[in-house]
Structures are given as structure tokens and as C-alpha cells.
Design a protein around this motif. Structure first.
Motif, PDB file in Angstrom:
ATOM      1  N   UNK A  88       0.840  -1.202   0.000  1.00  0.00           N
ATOM      2  CA  UNK A  88       0.000   0.000   0.000  1.00  0.00           C
ATOM      3  C   UNK A  88       0.871   1.247   0.000  1.00  0.00           C
ATOM      4  N   UNK A  89       0.695   2.130  -0.984  1.00  0.00           N
ATOM      5  CA  UNK A  89       1.507   3.348  -1.053  1.00  0.00           C
ATOM      6  C   UNK A  89       0.966   4.401  -0.103  1.00  0.00           C
ATOM      7  N   UNK A  90       1.488   4.409   1.119  1.00  0.00           N
ATOM      8  CA  UNK A  90       1.033   5.363   2.138  1.00  0.00           C
ATOM      9  C   UNK A  90       2.252   6.100   2.626  1.00  0.00           C
ATOM     10  N   UNK A  91       2.139   7.416   2.773  1.00  0.00           N
ATOM     11  CA  UNK A  91       3.320   8.165   3.224  1.00  0.00           C
ATOM     12  C   UNK A  91       3.100   8.675   4.639  1.00  0.00           C
ATOM     13  N   UNK A  92       4.202   9.085   5.242  1.00  0.00           N
ATOM     14  CA  UNK A  92       4.187   9.578   6.618  1.00  0.00           C
ATOM     15  C   UNK A  92       3.078  10.605   6.834  1.00  0.00           C
ATOM     16  N   UNK A  93       2.899  11.513   5.876  1.00  0.00           N
ATOM     17  CA  UNK A  93       1.906  12.586   6.013  1.00  0.00           C
ATOM     18  C   UNK A  93       0.474  12.070   6.055  1.00  0.00           C
ATOM     19  N   UNK A  94       0.268  10.822   5.638  1.00  0.00           N
ATOM     20  CA  UNK A  94      -1.091  10.262   5.621  1.00  0.00           C
ATOM     21  C   UNK A  94      -1.496   9.700   6.978  1.00  0.00           C
ATOM     22  N   UNK A  95      -0.562   9.701   7.922  1.00  0.00           N
ATOM     23  CA  UNK A  95      -0.793   8.994   9.183  1.00  0.00           C
ATOM     24  C   UNK A  95      -0.934   9.960  10.353  1.00  0.00           C
ATOM     25  N   UNK A  96      -1.997   9.779  11.109  1.00  0.00           N
ATOM     26  CA  UNK A  96      -2.218  10.531  12.350  1.00  0.00           C
ATOM     27  C   UNK A  96      -2.183   9.533  13.501  1.00  0.00           C
ATOM     28  N   UNK A  97      -1.280   9.770  14.447  1.00  0.00           N
ATOM     29  CA  UNK A  97      -1.172   8.878  15.613  1.00  0.00           C
ATOM     30  C   UNK A  97      -2.340   9.157  16.574  1.00  0.00           C
ATOM     31  N   UNK A  98      -2.967   8.092  17.037  1.00  0.00           N
ATOM     32  CA  UNK A  98      -4.110   8.222  17.947  1.00  0.00           C
ATOM     33  C   UNK A  98      -3.835   7.452  19.239  1.00  0.00           C
ATOM     34  N   UNK A  99      -4.623   7.751  20.272  1.00  0.00           N
ATOM     35  CA  UNK A  99      -4.494   7.022  21.537  1.00  0.00           C
ATOM     36  C   UNK A  99      -5.292   5.723  21.429  1.00  0.00           C
ATOM     37  N   UNK A 100      -4.696   4.737  20.774  1.00  0.00           N
ATOM     38  CA  UNK A 100      -5.384   3.491  20.456  1.00  0.00           C
ATOM     39  C   UNK A 100      -6.301   3.676  19.257  1.00  0.00           C
ATOM     40  N   UNK A 101      -6.640   2.568  18.602  1.00  0.00           N
ATOM     41  CA  UNK A 101      -7.534   2.648  17.446  1.00  0.00           C
ATOM     42  C   UNK A 101      -8.920   3.137  17.878  1.00  0.00           C
TER      43      UNK A 101
END
Lengths: 393, 393
Positions: A88-101
Motif C-alpha cells: 500500500x503506497x502510504x506516506x508519513x503525512x497520511x498517518x495521524x497517531x491516535x491514543x489506540x484505534x
């Protein structure tokens, strides 16, 4: 009294699982109830080493307020793993860290749902999703699942009736049923959704914990602009850090970041950095392999015991991975009645009813096989089999 | 495009502070903008020792899923400190651990606010509260504050106009203004609220950071059944752990716990246990004293520089503690125009306008004195003074 509270919170049923877990926390209890990773599998020494390294190398940087999106090297690791494991072509900018799913669900509720917004969930569905979507007063439409995945005719029915904004699924080793969507089923779901304005939320906390066969393609392959991925380190490394992430289609990211900021500013930078250090210094694949072998063994023990002790006409799922399997008693048998008897014998599980938002599932229940020891699994299932035989048919 | 999103999230303005902080993160910038604790004050060695002890003594217990309410010894510590420092009879069961005090606001929004629920906030008000309350679509009524606290006549006006469900205040070293409610003012506020069905949220992240005089009584003394306390370890120990708490009146606790569970299951057990170990092994009072002496010195440096370099007719607050002071320019001067010039000279601060939900405050701005070094404070204020003199009056 209920006038005191918002309509929103009055719309959320207290978690029945939570009540059972309170009972099950009694140490003499054999619990098939919760969804706890096995405590012997936590990589304590490696985490400790990573933590000391973070204190030493990063000092005050690891203890200060930080950005809302999350620690960049951790987001890079997650992005890279999506590419390496799933193409899957996903980059760092596509990811938001959350407090658990779980927080990913809360943020989606904040950003996408108005009172009465139409949403599709599985039947039976993950209880945390039912609660989060209920809080934001979505209208929950259920589509039943089979051992193949979604029942497509029912999905098409719902899509004909309304235009859902969101659909929430756990396609790998589903919670609570343990089933996995086949590739054909995924393609059929994607086809059904293609012309609908529906975002598909693919929650995948267990995906890495596969015992047999190989990973089925993510919906992100079929519906790249509509699929929202939820992920978590709780089942693969450590639950107590409360580290998960969300990968939305790009147009949603800005508002999700605002929602995250309003919710808690950002997830603990400290645990993000410790986990990141752990991931860069250790091979996650090796660790996951250990977990998989362990749970596979526990699952086989449970399945063998069920085969031996449950009446032959009782149906149960045969999971390809994850932490749960699902039992369906005879039509008129009550899993709640079974639970009452079981608790007396110090055995706990979760009856199926709370996973059905529109009622039903009274003859079903969920068994967790990750948490108890092998002897306890064998003994507990033998006792449950005996109690099932004593139920009126 | 906005049809894509919920009415709720469309109601939240992006944080202007966040935008300024992005600019201010440039390392050549002297930032009076954020609300960052000074990085030299983090007790790194003691936290590291506490962390290793947790790994050693608690092992897997510190890494497993945990209860929603929070780690009991930590909640006991907080309860005991309320009694010792403020004479408030609060027990462990009254405390719910949150992911920073910001999450306390989110949970209150979830549990108490419907669309259009009337709420009172200060003018100017903490931006995170404006955002959280806006997300849940509360109707925000503002009451101006003076150097004494709330303007009581205005509070009485609002209470005559509507029945607010909630009132949010930061009575100690307020963010953004730095002012502290006097004892008389607190009594008058409590009297005004006594017959109103209003919960008073007392957010107190800075209360321990008092430079002069002694602590003024909490509203919990005057309105014990109506006061909701929010607290945080971010300013006294470490922000990156994201550890705060909420102390609601008892009838609210059950629903708040459900809201917390739906939001993120629970706050990281690991950081709760590490912080708790730190608190039991170290004397927080000694550490707080170090912070207070440090910030007091920085504050005095800033006040002296303002006295020296700002035009005499410029008004500014003289905080008794905390991290901020507040400047009011001449009526027609624009703090936004000042910011533009200041950024060119590598100095950042936060203009007052975003803290006013109904507009206004254009000639005001907030200065943080905890984060920059003393030389930078002196030099930065000197430059700001020069730029203010260049503004049209």
C-alpha cells in the motif's frame, strides 16, 4: 436524572463486557471474556532498553509538548510497513497517531457524523464501534456477516435504502466472530460501494496475527479514495501504551487533526518515542511470529476441546488468526443462561447479544483464546461443554 | 466541501495559536507564543529511575490493558494532595484520570452538552476550551474578566438571560490573561451561581506555580456539589506524558467513565505508573519550588523589560504565578499588525483576538515567560517595545 445528561451520552449503553470483565478479574476465574493479549508475550526487556535509550539520547525532547499528528519517525515506520507488508503506497503525512484505534473511531465520529447520519456496521459488530458511533448519534444499519464476509445481498439492500456516510468493518479475524472476509467477498463489497458516497473504515488490529494462509488484500487496494485505515500496536507490541493510528483519505486529514487537537492535544510523545525506538532496534516480524505461534497453539487447544466436549450440533467458527472464535448454540438455547451457570463454575465469556444492535444473537457467544493458559482452556471448555449439554434444547 | 464534514467540526475554528507555533518552532525565533514549560525543568533523571523501577517491579502489569478510571495509587496521591494543599475532602473514587486536562473538557462536552446548551466562558478565554465547547455546539456566553476576576455585574446579567449548564473558568493565573480571582471575587461568583443549575468547571493547570501570596480557595469550597475540578501534571512534572484528571460531582462520574471508555478505553497505564512511582519516590513540593523560583525570575525579567521599554501608557497584568501575562495596547493599535512586524524580527507572541469568541481584543496580546531564556526575554521585549512605539496610536 437523565435530563442532567446530553442526548449523546444517553444514547450509549454501558458496556456489558466491562461488567463481565469486572467479574472475570477475580483471579480464580478462567476468562474467555476479554480481548487481552497474553501477558507473557510483552517484550519487557526490549521495551526497557528502548526506554533508557530514549531518556539518554532524546532527553527533554521526549518530555515536551509535541505536534498533534505524531512523532515523524514512528509515522514513517508505519508507512513503510504498509508498503512492505501490503503493497500500500502510504506516506508519513497520511498517518495521524491516535491514543489506540478506539480514538480513531471517536475522531471519525467528531468529524463525519451528524445526528441521524446513516452508517453501516457488521452484525455482530465490535462493541467499541457501536458505542463510539452511538455517542455521535449515527443511525446504525446492520449487515449480517457469514464465514465468507459480508452478506452481499443484504449490503445491497441497505445501500438501496439509504446513502451511508460510513461503513465500519473488521475484515481480518473479526471481533467478535473471528471470521475473515475472503478475497471474493472483499471485491464484491468494493463493487457494491463503488458508486456510493460511503467511506469504508477498515479496522485491522489483528491483521498481523495470521495463523494460516496469507493476508487478504486491504480495501484500500480496491477503494483507495474511500478507505479509512485504523491500526494499533496494542495486539502486536503493548496495549498499555495506547498507540494506534488512522490513515484517512487526504481530504479528511485536516479536520481529523483539529478533532485530535481538541480531544487531547496529542498522544503521549514519550510512549511514541519509546515504541519507535523499540521498532527500530528490534525486528517486529520476529516478535509477531512468536505471538502467532503462541495464539495458534492456544486456538488449536480450544478448537480441539470444543470438538471433544461440545455437542456435535453446536456451530463454531474456525479462525485463521486473531484472538476470538464464535459459538452458535441451538436456536432456543440462551448464552445468557449459560453464562450464569458458567460464572458459578468460575468461567467467563461474552454472550453474543450486546454485539447485535437491533437485538438477536441470544444463542451466540464469543470465546477469547489469547489470554488463558492451555490447561485452563482445556478444562474450561470441558466444563462449558457439560453446561451446554444441561441447557434445555 | 464542507458538506463532507459534520456540523460539529465545521463549528470549530482551526487554532490560530497552532499556526503561530509552527512559525515559532524556527530555532532562531524568540517565542513568547506557546505555553511550553521550560525544558531545563523536566526531572529527567528521576523519571528515568522511576521508569526502570516500574519495569522491574511491575513488569507485565504495567503493560497490559487496564481499567478506565485510572491507576489507583496515582488517584490516591492526587486525592491526598487536594486534602493537604487545599483542605478539599476528595477521595480516590472521585478522580478519573484523563489524557491531559484537555480531554476533561472533551468528556464534559460529550456528557453534558447538547446543540445550543448555554455555557459561560471568560473573556478572554482559554482557546482549548473554546474549541472543545464549540465542537459540541454549546452556545458560548462570555463574561469579561478584570484583574480581580469575573466582572460580577456581567455574570449576573448572563445568569438572568439564560440558565447555563456549565461555566468554565481558570481562576489561578488565567490563560491567557495571567490574572487571579481574588477571594472576594470567588465568593461573589459563588453567590451568583448558588441558585443556578450551573456546573462550574475550575481548570487549574497552573495553581501550584504561585510566586507570591498564598493560594485562594477553590470554588469547590463554596460550591462543593457543583464544582468540577480539572487538573494536570503537564506544568508541574512533564507535558509529554499527557496526564490530567477530572473530579466531577459524584452524579456525573458514571457517564464520564463511559465517555472516557468510548474515547480511548483508558489513558496509558504505563505512563500513569511511571508518574506515580516518580511522585512516591520524590518530593513534588521541592520540584515545584524549583519551577516557581525559575518562572518567578523569568517573569520579573519580563516585567522589568516591559517597564523599561514599553511606552508608559501600555497596560499589562502583573501575574502572581503561572506562565503568561497580558498586554493591552492603546485602543486603536493592532496586535496583529505588531505580530507581523515582530515575526520579521524573529519574535513571536499570540495576539488577543482568538481568545475573544465574539470579536474584540484586537489591541491585546499574550506573552509567555516560561519558555525563552532570560537574555532572550530582555532582548525580545526591548525589540517589541521599539515596534510598539512605531505603531500608529
Amino acid at each position: 436524572m437523565n435530563e442532567l445528561f446530553s442526548d449523546r451520552i444517553n444514547n450509549v449503553a454501558p458496556s456489558f463486557i466491562r461488567e463481565i470483565l469486572k467479574v472475570a478479574s477475580n483471579s480464580s476465574m478462567t476468562s474467555f471474556a476479554g480481548g487481552l493479549p497474553h501477558r507473557e508475550l510483552f517484550p519487557i526487556a526490549a521495551l526497557r532498553e528502548a526506554t533508557n535509550k530514549v531518556y539518554e539520547d532524546q532527553g527533554a525532547d521526549a518530555l515536551q509538548y509535541s505536534n498533534t499528528e505524531g512523532f515523524e519517525p514512528l509515522r514513517e515506520y508505519i508507512a513503510r510497513r504498509y508498503w512492505e507488508k501490503q503493497g500500500l503506497p502510504i506516506s508519513m503525512e497520511d498517518i495521524l497517531i491516535t491514543s489506540g484505534a478506539q480514538q480513531g473511531l471517536d475522531l471519525l465520529g467528531k468529524v463525519l457524523i451528524n445526528d441521524g447520519t446513516e452508517v453501516i456496521i457488521e452484525e455482530p459488530a465490535y462493541l467499541g464501534a457501536i458505542q463510539a458511533l452511538s455517542l455521535y448519534r449515527a443511525r446504525l444499519n446492520t449487515v449480517p456477516i457469514s464465514t465468507e464476509g459480508m452478506v452481499i445481498s443484504k449490503l445491497v439492500d441497505v445501500l438501496g435504502r439509504c446513502k451511508p456516510k460510513l461503513m465500519y468493518v473488521v475484515p481480518n479475524f473479526q471481533n467478535p466472530s473471528g471470521i475473515t472476509y475472503t478475497k471474493d467477498n472483499r471485491e464484491a463489497v468494493a463493487t457494491a460501494l463503488r458508486d456510493s458516497p460511503t467511506f469504508l473504515v477498515e479496522d485491522d488490529p489483528y491483521g498481523e496475527l495470521r495463523f494460516v494462509g496469507s493476508r487478504q488484500p486491504s480495501f484500500r487496494h480496491f477503494l483507495p479514495d474511500k478507505t479509512i485505515l485504523l491500526g494499533s500496536f496494542s495486539k502486536t507490541v503493548v496495549p498499555a501504551f495506547r498507540l494506534g493510528w488512522i490513515v484517512p483519505p487526504r481530504p479528511l486529514m485536516g479536520k481529523l487533526v483539529i478533532a485530535k487537537q481538541v480531544s487531547d492535544l496529542h498522544t503521549s510523545t514519550f510512549v511514541q518515542r519509546v515504541l519507535c525506538q523499540y521498532l527500530y532496534d528490534n525486528d517486529l516480524d520476529t516478535h509477531v511470529k512468536t505471538i502467532v505461534e503462541f495464539y495458534d497453539r492456544q486456538c488449536k487447544t480450544m478448537l480441539a476441546a470444543i470438538g471433544e466436549y461440545f455437542p456435535k450440533e453446536i456451530f463454531y467458527t474456525n479462525p485463521e488468526g486473531g484472538m476470538f472464535l464464535w459459538v452458535t448454540l441451538l436456536k432456543k438455547q440462551s448464552s445468557m443462561a449459560l453464562l450464569e451457570k458458567a460464572i458459578e463454575k468460575n468461567i467467563a465469556f461474552v454472550p453474543g447479544h450486546p454485539f447485535y444492535v437491533n437485538g438477536g444473537g441470544d444463542n451466540t457467544f464469543r470465546l477469547n483464546f489469547s489470554s488463558a493458559g492451555e490447561d485452563a482452556i482445556h478444562g474450561g471448555i470441558a466444563l462449558l461443554g457439560k453446561l451446554i449439554r444441561e441447557l434445555p434444547a
